[in-house]
Design a protein around this motif. Sequence first.
Motif, PDB file in Angstrom:
ATOM      1  N   LEU A   1      45.536  44.689  48.666  1.00 31.71           N
ATOM      2  CA  LEU A   1      44.309  44.129  48.867  1.00 31.71           C
ATOM      3  C   LEU A   1      44.284  42.692  49.039  1.00 31.71           C
ATOM      4  O   LEU A   1      44.582  41.897  48.044  1.00 31.71           O
ATOM      5  N   VAL A   2      44.199  42.004  50.310  1.00 29.92           N
ATOM      6  CA  VAL A   2      44.426  40.696  50.224  1.00 29.92           C
ATOM      7  C   VAL A   2      43.215  39.907  50.971  1.00 29.92           C
ATOM      8  O   VAL A   2      42.682  40.294  51.758  1.00 29.92           O
TER       9      VAL A   2
ATOM     10  N   GLY B   1      37.653  26.556  46.281  1.00 29.97           N
ATOM     11  CA  GLY B   1      38.182  27.685  45.285  1.00 29.97           C
ATOM     12  C   GLY B   1      37.426  28.772  45.403  1.00 29.97           C
ATOM     13  O   GLY B   1      37.830  30.118  44.860  1.00 29.97           O
ATOM     14  N   GLU B   2      36.630  29.354  46.517  1.00 26.63           N
ATOM     15  CA  GLU B   2      36.187  30.515  46.514  1.00 26.63           C
ATOM     16  C   GLU B   2      36.898  31.498  47.214  1.00 26.63           C
ATOM     17  O   GLU B   2      37.782  30.922  48.005  1.00 26.63           O
ATOM     18  N   VAL B   3      36.884  32.590  46.786  1.00 31.40           N
ATOM     19  CA  VAL B   3      37.755  33.603  47.171  1.00 31.40           C
ATOM     20  C   VAL B   3      36.876  34.686  48.011  1.00 31.40           C
ATOM     21  O   VAL B   3      35.715  35.207  47.804  1.00 31.40           O
TER      22      VAL B   3
ATOM     23  N   GLN C   1      46.418  37.640  46.727  1.00 27.17           N
ATOM     24  CA  GLN C   1      46.507  38.926  46.411  1.00 27.17           C
ATOM     25  C   GLN C   1      45.544  39.426  45.670  1.00 27.17           C
ATOM     26  O   GLN C   1      45.327  38.780  44.541  1.00 27.17           O
ATOM     27  N   LEU C   2      44.664  40.453  45.846  1.00 26.03           N
ATOM     28  CA  LEU C   2      43.535  40.680  44.712  1.00 26.03           C
ATOM     29  C   LEU C   2      43.947  41.782  43.876  1.00 26.03           C
ATOM     30  O   LEU C   2      44.785  42.587  44.323  1.00 26.03           O
ATOM     31  N   SER C   3      43.332  41.753  42.609  1.00 25.73           N
ATOM     32  CA  SER C   3      43.872  42.964  41.677  1.00 25.73           C
ATOM     33  C   SER C   3      43.481  44.163  42.082  1.00 25.73           C
ATOM     34  O   SER C   3      43.966  45.179  41.693  1.00 25.73           O
ATOM     35  N   GLY C   4      42.296  44.435  42.999  1.00 23.99           N
ATOM     36  CA  GLY C   4      41.845  45.715  43.072  1.00 23.99           C
ATOM     37  C   GLY C   4      40.727  46.216  42.194  1.00 23.99           C
ATOM     38  O   GLY C   4      40.345  47.141  42.246  1.00 23.99           O
TER      39      GLY C   4
ATOM     40  N   GLU D   1      37.820  38.917  41.207  1.00 26.60           N
ATOM     41  CA  GLU D   1      38.038  37.592  41.835  1.00 26.60           C
ATOM     42  C   GLU D   1      36.883  36.887  42.326  1.00 26.60           C
ATOM     43  O   GLU D   1      36.626  35.752  42.752  1.00 26.60           O
ATOM     44  N   GLY D   2      35.551  37.747  42.514  1.00 26.74           N
ATOM     45  CA  GLY D   2      34.353  37.331  42.848  1.00 26.74           C
ATOM     46  C   GLY D   2      33.782  37.875  44.093  1.00 26.74           C
ATOM     47  O   GLY D   2      32.680  37.966  44.124  1.00 26.74           O
TER      48      GLY D   2
END
Length: 134
Positions: free
Chosen positions: A17-18, A26-28, A49-52, A84-85
């Motif tokens: 998950l990218v 800094g926003e994702v 890379q997002l944790s999912g 991540e938001g």
Amino acid sequence: MGGVPRFWRSIDNRYRLVGTRCKNCGEVFFPPRVVCPNCRSDGEMEEVQLSGRGEVYTYSVVRVPPEGFEDKAPYVVAIVKLEEGPLVTAMIVDCEPGEIDVGTPVEAVFRRISEDGEDGVIYYSLEFRPVREE
Ligand SMILES: [Zn+2]
């Protein structure tokens, strides 16, 4: 909330998950953005890379599904707030509608949708399922 958006992934990052992170503020973001919608910074986005993992932010139970999803009803479509938001709209699978509530921890799963024989690209849709204690 009746529709089910899909995030197409090529085979190269099928289980990843990218998203993108703005180096300026800094926003994702997910799906990835080229220009930061937050600070309008251009060319400052880097892949992350997002944790999912995330939690249910809000949800609705779909009892009258769109064409092609009749055999899945009732099902849950939720807005998931990723760790991540970013907020992602997706179907919640592997659960009964009653199991889902605001704040329920969920994790991303990828379901294979189709394969393009011409160039061998395999498409996946992103779904989420509740995180279960082992
Ligand atoms: Zn920014």
